[in-house]
Design an enzyme around this catalytic site. Structure first.
Site, mmCIF file in Angstrom:
data_model
loop_
_atom_site.group_PDB
_atom_site.id
_atom_site.type_symbol
_atom_site.label_atom_id
_atom_site.label_comp_id
_atom_site.label_asym_id
_atom_site.label_seq_id
_atom_site.Cartn_x
_atom_site.Cartn_y
_atom_site.Cartn_z
ATOM 1 N N SER A 62 0.811 -1.255 0.206
ATOM 2 C CA SER A 62 -0.092 0.176 0.090
ATOM 3 C C SER A 62 0.616 1.251 -0.101
ATOM 4 O O SER A 62 1.998 1.218 0.493
ATOM 5 C CB SER A 62 -0.839 0.193 1.172
ATOM 6 O OG SER A 62 -1.689 -1.509 1.307
HETATM 7 N N1 SAH Z 1 -0.419 -4.762 4.085
HETATM 8 C C1 SAH Z 1 0.168 -5.481 2.867
HETATM 9 C C2 SAH Z 1 -0.956 -5.027 1.776
HETATM 10 C C3 SAH Z 1 -0.796 -6.465 0.935
HETATM 11 S S1 SAH Z 1 -2.037 -6.275 -0.386
HETATM 12 C C4 SAH Z 1 1.342 -4.269 2.442
HETATM 13 O O1 SAH Z 1 1.410 -3.388 2.637
HETATM 14 O O2 SAH Z 1 2.253 -5.099 1.875
HETATM 15 C C5 SAH Z 1 -3.224 -7.605 0.206
HETATM 16 C C6 SAH Z 1 -2.749 -8.931 0.694
HETATM 17 O O3 SAH Z 1 -3.513 -9.825 1.198
HETATM 18 C C7 SAH Z 1 -2.426 -9.788 -0.321
HETATM 19 O O4 SAH Z 1 -0.901 -10.338 -0.202
HETATM 20 C C8 SAH Z 1 -3.023 -11.042 -0.510
HETATM 21 O O5 SAH Z 1 -2.762 -12.021 -0.979
HETATM 22 C C9 SAH Z 1 -3.508 -11.054 0.839
HETATM 23 N N2 SAH Z 1 -5.007 -11.577 1.049
HETATM 24 C C10 SAH Z 1 -6.060 -11.535 0.120
HETATM 25 N N3 SAH Z 1 -6.998 -12.190 0.755
HETATM 26 C C11 SAH Z 1 -6.659 -12.713 1.779
HETATM 27 C C12 SAH Z 1 -7.071 -13.712 2.679
HETATM 28 N N4 SAH Z 1 -8.354 -14.305 2.548
HETATM 29 N N5 SAH Z 1 -6.389 -14.063 3.695
HETATM 30 C C13 SAH Z 1 -4.923 -13.750 3.935
HETATM 31 N N6 SAH Z 1 -4.288 -12.973 2.983
HETATM 32 C C14 SAH Z 1 -5.270 -12.490 2.010
#
Ligand code: SAH
Length: 215
Positions: A62
């Protein structure tokens, strides 16, 4: 001399403090955590830019302001146990770990889970527990949670996560479909949901199940 220290300081001044985030804890954590260590090699030089960046598997780290705004809204206390859904790069997790007692973070893509786990170990974070799985079901053995942060968008507030939120607890998440989402805060007051809407945002979707890739 710390790598990228100047870039990081400028990021905090312009993008975070400059846009109205005042909480000393949030500003401290954003100054301290080295964002460039969490982005893929090829984007290292862009790590302090005012935008999200790709981290592979169609996922993104993000934008710095979004991380700060969500952390600010979560109002994390020193003794709090925080549950984060969507470890991704691990950057948001590290920010939370600077402020909370323990952070339990879950990721559904195995290679991202493994990469984040390795970085936390290298940086000696002793208060982060990494899980691999679908975070929509929560993590019962660690519940209840004082705070829950979901970093992927869902059209519904996941009921099982609300169940695992402590009384008086707060949950922050992007609520909505693929293109229209709002950041919301959900509080548990007397067992009931109190929902507050903030601003529009764009996150990758919260998905079911897990993904493993051959190396
Ligand atoms: N906070 C992270 C955001 C990553 S984007 C950062 O700043 O890097 C969101 C992430 O959520 C992705 O890596 C995706 O694979 C994960 N995600 C999506 N659905 C999910 C679920 N049901 N359980 C666990 N992770 C999930």
């Amino acid at each position: 001399m710390n790598d990228y220290e100047k870039e990081r300081e400028e990021m905090v001044e312009r993008q975070i403090a400059g846009r109205g985030i005042k909480d000393p804890g949030v500003l401290f954590a954003m100054r301290k955590v080295e964002r460039h260590l969490f982005v893929p090699e090829e984007y290292r030089r862009d790590a302090y830019d005012d935008r999200p960046l790709p981290i592979g598997h169609k996922q993104t780290i993000s934008q710095p302001y979004m991380v700060a705004a969500m952390t600010d809204e979560l109002k994390v206390g020193k003794s709090d146990v925080v549950f984060e859904v969507g470890t991704g790069s691990g950057y948001q997790t590290a920010i939370l770990a600077e402020l909370a007692s323990t952070v339990i973070t879950i990721e559904r893509i195995e290679s991202l889970y493994e990469r984040a786990k390795r970085i936390f170990k290298e940086l000696s974070y002793g208060n982060i527990i990494c899980l691999f799985g679908d975070g929509s079901a929560g993590a019962r053995r660690y519940a209840p949670f004082d705070r829950i942060l979901i970093t992927a968008a869902s059209e519904r507030i996941p009921g099982e996560l609300f169940n695992q939120l402590a009384e008086g607890g707060r949950m922050v998440m992007p609520l909505g479909g693929r293109f229209a989402q709002t950041l919301v805060t959900i509080e548990k007051i007397g067992g009931e949901m109190a929902v507050k809407h903030h601003f529009d945002c764009v996150f990758v979707p919260l998905k079911e199940g897990t993904e493993r890739y051959e190396h």
